[in-house]
Structure formats: structure tokens, C-alpha cells
Design an enzyme around this catalytic site. Structure first.
Site, PDB file in Angstrom:
ATOM      1  N   GLU A 194       7.583 -13.248   0.596  1.00  8.68           N
ATOM      2  CA  GLU A 194       7.387 -12.170   1.578  1.00  8.68           C
ATOM      3  C   GLU A 194       6.747 -12.768   2.817  1.00  8.68           C
ATOM      4  O   GLU A 194       6.541 -13.977   2.886  1.00  8.68           O
ATOM      5  CB  GLU A 194       6.516 -11.056   0.984  1.00  8.68           C
ATOM      6  CG  GLU A 194       5.126 -11.517   0.590  1.00  8.68           C
ATOM      7  CD  GLU A 194       4.273 -10.417  -0.036  1.00  8.68           C
ATOM      8  OE1 GLU A 194       4.459  -9.235   0.290  1.00  8.68           O
ATOM      9  OE2 GLU A 194       3.389 -10.767  -0.842  1.00  8.68           O
ATOM     10  N   LYS A 241      -3.467  -5.202  -3.557  1.00 10.36           N
ATOM     11  CA  LYS A 241      -3.734  -5.285  -2.112  1.00 10.36           C
ATOM     12  C   LYS A 241      -5.219  -5.564  -1.891  1.00 10.36           C
ATOM     13  O   LYS A 241      -5.991  -4.696  -1.475  1.00 10.36           O
ATOM     14  CB  LYS A 241      -3.280  -3.996  -1.404  1.00 10.36           C
ATOM     15  CG  LYS A 241      -3.074  -4.189   0.096  1.00 10.36           C
ATOM     16  CD  LYS A 241      -2.265  -3.077   0.682  1.00 10.36           C
ATOM     17  CE  LYS A 241      -2.188  -3.122   2.210  1.00 10.36           C
ATOM     18  NZ  LYS A 241      -1.566  -4.304   2.766  1.00 10.36           N
ATOM     19  N   LEU A 296       3.594  -8.117  -2.568  1.00  9.95           N
ATOM     20  CA  LEU A 296       2.955  -6.806  -2.465  1.00  9.95           C
ATOM     21  C   LEU A 296       4.050  -5.736  -2.523  1.00  9.95           C
ATOM     22  O   LEU A 296       5.061  -5.871  -1.827  1.00  9.95           O
ATOM     23  CB  LEU A 296       2.194  -6.693  -1.145  1.00  9.95           C
ATOM     24  CG  LEU A 296       1.431  -5.381  -1.019  1.00  9.95           C
ATOM     25  CD1 LEU A 296       0.122  -5.463  -1.786  1.00  9.95           C
ATOM     26  CD2 LEU A 296       1.174  -5.022   0.431  1.00  9.95           C
ATOM     27  N   TYR A 319      -7.716  -2.726   0.069  1.00  8.66           N
ATOM     28  CA  TYR A 319      -7.520  -1.996   1.311  1.00  8.66           C
ATOM     29  C   TYR A 319      -6.143  -1.363   1.350  1.00  8.66           C
ATOM     30  O   TYR A 319      -5.276  -1.664   0.525  1.00  8.66           O
ATOM     31  CB  TYR A 319      -7.748  -2.912   2.518  1.00  8.66           C
ATOM     32  CG  TYR A 319      -6.626  -3.882   2.835  1.00  8.66           C
ATOM     33  CD1 TYR A 319      -6.376  -4.982   2.025  1.00  8.66           C
ATOM     34  CD2 TYR A 319      -5.814  -3.695   3.948  1.00  8.66           C
ATOM     35  CE1 TYR A 319      -5.353  -5.868   2.319  1.00  8.66           C
ATOM     36  CE2 TYR A 319      -4.785  -4.579   4.256  1.00  8.66           C
ATOM     37  CZ  TYR A 319      -4.554  -5.656   3.443  1.00  8.66           C
ATOM     38  OH  TYR A 319      -3.536  -6.532   3.733  1.00  8.66           O
TER      39      TYR A 319
HETATM   40  N1  PDD Z   1       0.144  -5.572   5.496  1.00  6.83           N
HETATM   41  N2  PDD Z   1       3.189  -7.911   2.170  1.00  6.83           N
HETATM   42  C1  PDD Z   1       1.963  -8.227   2.599  1.00  6.83           C
HETATM   43  C2  PDD Z   1       1.370  -9.527   2.184  1.00  6.83           C
HETATM   44  C3  PDD Z   1       1.252  -7.337   3.429  1.00  6.83           C
HETATM   45  O1  PDD Z   1       0.008  -7.653   3.846  1.00  6.83           O
HETATM   46  C4  PDD Z   1       1.858  -6.118   3.823  1.00  6.83           C
HETATM   47  C5  PDD Z   1       1.152  -5.106   4.681  1.00  6.83           C
HETATM   48  C6  PDD Z   1       3.159  -5.837   3.356  1.00  6.83           C
HETATM   49  C7  PDD Z   1       3.864  -4.547   3.693  1.00  6.83           C
HETATM   50  O2  PDD Z   1       3.307  -3.451   3.002  1.00  6.83           O
HETATM   51  P1  PDD Z   1       3.382  -1.969   3.626  1.00  6.83           P
HETATM   52  O3  PDD Z   1       4.815  -1.701   3.872  1.00  6.83           O
HETATM   53  O4  PDD Z   1       2.821  -1.117   2.569  1.00  6.83           O
HETATM   54  O5  PDD Z   1       2.576  -1.978   4.901  1.00  6.83           O
HETATM   55  C8  PDD Z   1       3.785  -6.743   2.520  1.00  6.83           C
HETATM   56  C9  PDD Z   1      -0.681  -4.655   6.229  1.00  6.83           C
HETATM   57  C10 PDD Z   1       0.063  -3.832   7.212  1.00  6.83           C
HETATM   58  C11 PDD Z   1      -1.855  -5.390   6.813  1.00  6.83           C
HETATM   59  O6  PDD Z   1      -2.424  -6.179   6.080  1.00  6.83           O
HETATM   60  O7  PDD Z   1      -2.236  -5.145   7.968  1.00  6.83           O
END
Ligand code: PDD
Length: 285
Positions: free
Chosen positions: A182, A149, A207, A33
């Protein structure tokens, strides 16, 4: 107005938007996703999100279901049909529908593609950024490829609920060496006592956040001292500032970790400046 979802070629009201019980996303969490910020009706950093999507798909050997251009049309159209100005667009691709069996289904099985979009309340997010959020630390019990992801998010769900149960908005995941990898749905950052901005390096254990990559650009432009290295929970307790980054909340200051105030317990100057300048470095489409 009923929300509209794109499901395998059709735009449908959510009440009628359905996938098969034999979808491999449902059966095995066999899918990937993306979440992209929507601002002023535009997608933010779509190109970087699509590059990460391609990488997630190829690491899992899921063939791309349609061209980047076609996906872009679908995402913009879903945003438009839902009249979202500020919010997010969510895209999910799974290995498709097949009789439940662990190995990959026959080649040519159509992948499932789902796109949804929803509004957020910018004023509420701004207020939250002005106050800062609480985080708690929990063990990182995820698999060894969290750089992909994938929709397999059960450890993240449990971590986030543990945070909620302890009155916090986010959980910071801690590896066996006591280092923060994270957040459950965000990347984790601190500013050390000497003013250095620190976040975990890229690799298989975090991620590669898109917001993270843009924040690095902003930090460089602001001339901040920056180090990509793992930091311990103890270092985080002693930090001058802490914050998290993700597409939904951009830069969100952290004001307490495990109920201990970060510095004086108010959002820090570095986090606030990164948040302020963020969209000048982002790409809109
Ligand atoms: N989550 N780390 C994890 C485990 C995440 O699920 C996310 C993002 C991030 C940040 O990635 P980005 O900057 O590309 O949004 C880091 C999304 C927003 C979610 O699952 O809703």
C-alpha cells in the site's frame, strides 16, 4: 481564528491544548487513530471509521474510552467549533498517562482522547486530481500488524520523506517478494492492461482503508472487473492506470511511478470515474 482541539473532556485553543510527557502515546506510540473526511460540514463514513477504531482498540487491548455516540458528539462538535466545511477530523486515543514502564498501566487508567479538525482546499485537491501525482517505491519495513491503525508511523514518515526527496507525493511500500502492499498513507491500486481493477487483499499487511471499501462498492456499481490480489512493481509500471485512496484525498490518480509515466502520463478514466461517483456511495452524518 485559533484552532480548537478536544483534549480529555475540554475544548481548548491549540496553543493551550496539551498532553502529559508521560502519555503512553508520546512514550511508546501506544495508541490508535482515525482520520475521517469532512464534506459540507458532515462526517463521511463515520460508522465504518468507528467500526475500524473499535477493532484497532480491541486488537491492542485498549478499553474504549467512551461510547460511539459520545465520540460522535465530540467529533461533530470539534468540526463545528473549527468551522470546517471541507477537510478532515482527526481522532487519537492512547493508553493514557502512567509512569514510564513497558507493560500496560493499571486497569482503570483513563485513556487519552484527542480530536482535532482542519480544513482543506477542495479546489486545490481537484486540481491535483486533474493533474495526478507521482509515487516512488520503497521497501516496506513496517511491523507485521499494519492492519491496526496505530500511531506508530515512523516507517511511513521515512517513506513519505523519501518520496518528497525524490519529488513525489506518495511512497508505495514494497514487500520482500517485490509486491506493492500500500502507500505510506493510502491504499494502492492499478488498472491492468486488460482493464481489471486490482488492489492488495485485506490481511495483516495493509490497513483496511475505509475509502478502499467504498471504492470497491463504487467499482461494483459501475460493473468494473475487480480483483483483490497483490501486484508487483513491474505490473504497476506496465499498468494502464494507477491511483491511491485515502480519507483526505479520496481517489487520487497516479501518473508516474519511480519517474516512469503510467500509460500516457495522464490521469486515467477509471480513477476519474471512481472519484466522480465516490460520494454517492458514502454515508454522511
Ligand atoms: N491514512 N494505508 C495507510 C498506511 C494509511 O495511513 C491510510 C490512511 C490508508 C487509507 O485509509 P482510509 O481510506 O481509511 O483513509 C491506507 C490517513 C489518512 C492518515 O494517516 O492521515
Amino acid at each position: 481564528m485559533s484552532r480548537i482541539a478536544y483534549v480529555n473532556g475540554r475544548y481548548l485553543p491549540h496553543e493551550r491544548a496539551q498532553v502529559s510527557i508521560e502519555d503512553r502515546g508520546f512514550q511508546f506510540a501506544d495508541g490508535v487513530y482515525e482520520v475521517c473526511e469532512v464534506r459540507g460540514g458532515h462526517l463521511v463514513d463515520e460508522r465504518r471509521h468507528m467500526a475500524r477504531l473499535d477493532r484497532s482498540l480491541s486488537e491492542l487491548r485498549i478499553a474504549r474510552p467512551m461510547s460511539a455516540a459520545a465520540l460522535s458528539v465530540v467529533m461533530h462538535e470539534t468540526v463545528r467549533r473549527n468551522r470546517v466545511r471541507d477537510g478532515i477530523v482527526y481522532l487519537q486515543i492512547t493508553r493514557g498517562v502512567a509512569r514510564r514502564d513497558f507493560p500496560f498501566p493499571p486497569e482503570g487508567t483513563p485513556r487519552s482522547v484527542i480530536v482535532t479538525s482542519r480544513s482543506n482546499d477542495p479546489a486545490w485537491l481537484e486540481q491535483m486530481a486533474g493533474e495526478g501525482i507521482a509515487v516512488v517505491t520503497v521497501p516496506d519495513i513496517r511491523w507485521q500488524r499494519v492492519d491496526i491503525k496505530s500511531v506508530a508511523l515512523l516507517p511511513n514518515v521515512l517513506a513519505k520523506q523519501a518520496a518528497r526527496d525524490r519529488g513525489a507525493r506518495e511512497a508505495w511500500l514494497v514487500d520482500a517478494q517485490g509486491r506493492v502492499t500500500e502507500g505510506a498513507s493510502s491504499n494502492a491500486w492499478i488498472v491492468s492492461r486488460d482493464g481489471t481493477l486490482i488492489t492488495h487483499p485485506l490481511g495483516r499487511d495493509i490497513l483496511p482503508g475505509i475509502t478502499r471499501s467504498v471504492v470497491i462498492d463504487v467499482a461494483r456499481a459501475q460493473g468494473l472487473a475487480f480483483e483483490e490480489r497483490a501486484f508487483t512493481v513491474e505490473e504497476a509500471y506496465a499498468a494502464r492506470e494507477a491511483f491511491v485512496t485515502s480519507a483526505g484525498q479520496i481517489v487520487m490518480p497516479v501518473v508516474s511511478i519511480d519517474s516512469r509515466p503510467v500509460a500516457n502520463g495522464a490521469p486515467g478514466l477509471v480513477a476519474s470515474a471512481l472519484r466522480r461517483d465516490y460520494h454517492r456511495h458514502a454515508e454522511f452524518s
